[in-house]
Design an enzyme around this catalytic site. Sequence first.
Site, PDB file in Angstrom:
ATOM      1  N   ASN B  63      -3.495  -3.479   3.934  1.00 24.93           N
ATOM      2  CA  ASN B  63      -3.344  -2.236   3.174  1.00 24.93           C
ATOM      3  C   ASN B  63      -4.656  -1.843   2.483  1.00 24.93           C
ATOM      4  OD1 ASN B  63      -0.765  -1.061   3.465  1.00 24.93           O
ATOM      5  ND2 ASN B  63       0.155  -2.626   2.151  1.00 24.93           N
ATOM      6  N   SER B  92      -7.974  -1.373  -2.535  1.00 25.95           N
ATOM      7  CA  SER B  92      -7.257  -2.525  -3.078  1.00 25.95           C
ATOM      8  C   SER B  92      -5.757  -2.286  -2.981  1.00 25.95           C
ATOM      9  CB  SER B  92      -7.694  -2.754  -4.530  1.00 25.95           C
ATOM     10  OG  SER B  92      -7.075  -3.905  -5.046  1.00 25.95           O
ATOM     11  N   ASP B  93      -5.010  -3.356  -2.837  1.00 23.05           N
ATOM     12  CA  ASP B  93      -3.552  -3.259  -2.793  1.00 23.05           C
ATOM     13  C   ASP B  93      -2.963  -4.499  -3.442  1.00 23.05           C
ATOM     14  OD1 ASP B  93      -1.145  -1.852  -1.838  1.00 23.05           O
ATOM     15  OD2 ASP B  93      -0.839  -3.654  -0.639  1.00 23.05           O
ATOM     16  N   THR B  94      -2.020  -4.315  -4.331  1.00 22.25           N
ATOM     17  CA  THR B  94      -1.439  -5.436  -5.072  1.00 22.25           C
ATOM     18  C   THR B  94       0.053  -5.553  -4.777  1.00 22.25           C
ATOM     19  OG1 THR B  94      -3.065  -5.179  -6.834  1.00 22.25           O
ATOM     20  CG2 THR B  94      -1.074  -6.390  -7.384  1.00 22.25           C
ATOM     21  N   GLY B 129      -5.189  -7.592  -2.362  1.00 26.38           N
ATOM     22  CA  GLY B 129      -6.152  -7.481  -1.275  1.00 26.38           C
ATOM     23  C   GLY B 129      -7.243  -6.527  -1.721  1.00 26.38           C
TER      24      GLY B 129
END
Lengths: 219, 219
Positions: B63, B92-94, B129
């Site tokens: 992602n 960024s992806d959380t 990420g």
Amino acid sequence: GTLLAQGDFMSKCDLVLASQSPRRLEIVGMMGLADRVRVVVSEFEENLDKSSFKDPRDYAIANAEGKAREVASRALLDAEGEGAEPIVVVGSDTIVDLDGVILEKPRDDEHAFSMLSSLSGRRHLVHSGVSIFTSKLGKDKAAVSFCETTQVLFTALSAEEIRAYIRTREPMDKSGSYGIQGEGGQFVRKVDGCYFNVMGFPMHAFSRRLAEVIRDGKA
Amino acid sequence: GTLLAQGDFMSKCDLVLASQSPRRLEIVGMMGLADRVRVVVSEFEENLDKSSFKDPRDYAIANAEGKAREVASRALLDAEGEGAEPIVVVGSDTIVDLDGVILEKPRDDEHAFSMLSSLSGRRHLVHSGVSIFTSKLGKDKAAVSFCETTQVLFTALSAEEIRAYIRTREPMDKSGSYGIQGEGGQFVRKVDGCYFNVMGFPMHAFSRRLAEVIRDGKA
């Protein structure tokens, strides 16, 4: 339980923060208490003899209690009347503990350099003492005092990085010469425990302990 | 080394954050980069098939890379000329990972209640990420992509507390139905790893990885 289970009490409570730290006020605000809290700066003189405390945690608690007691002696005077809203006074003190040695605010650039060098690549502890006085129990006895400890692991720092960080001036008013909620946060590889404690106020422990005080009828 | 050792590069860098999360922007600002960063919201559609990823960490990275690549394909067009300032694009992806199950944003109050009940009294993981593209390497290949993981221990929650928390509306736009930098912070007994990662962006790891990219001549 946390304070989220004590909404009735908190909605009528006058929360007095005996600290001029903007970071503590910010944390109490995050908890949804921004409209309940006011700051009364303590006149307690922080000149306890560190060497008289065997454990740095006791030193943090004694400072927190000293600050809260002094403010309580003034703020709780207003709480005499029947039906007055309950008052809760909170004092707090945060120290950095490297292998039992207490690191305070740096005196100057050189002192900050030596503190940051000593933290580089290693673990240290951050202790926050918290002390709570209530209008119900009065100004003579804390409803509860406790200390919360968090372990912090610093990345290995080059002299160049430390000097660049000191040039930002951020270290100069911080215990241990760094601020985790600023550029200094980049140095922190790992936190083990409550993050807010490193910022200056143990949000979870405070929420749980004050909820207990309320539940036990001490507020 | 961290970005504090890369002040020369950072002072001329155009940092593009491919995320509309105000929390990510806040963290980049804390790092002293507020005047270098701008937000370009990604048009990447987050519709990857979760079940096709064996490890939730790979899903977070995919992602992040998708978001960064889409923004890079537009933002890096400006970087053709000689002597133009270097551009760094960050996606960024959380995600919240409870025993291998990915918890996303709640659909409604009932869904939030069930997620918070499942987190109560237990540990879960938060993965962020991060993917970095640079004008030097171009839009076809990430300079680096990585995932940072933090473990979070929740206190035991009563149904009453969960309901009070849902009434604040804070859970409704949060992965896993809680915000650590808000009232939900009270529920967090312990963080093990990077706190900022739980907020949505791994400050230390990003600082170290981007510093490496710069040092390796990839930016």
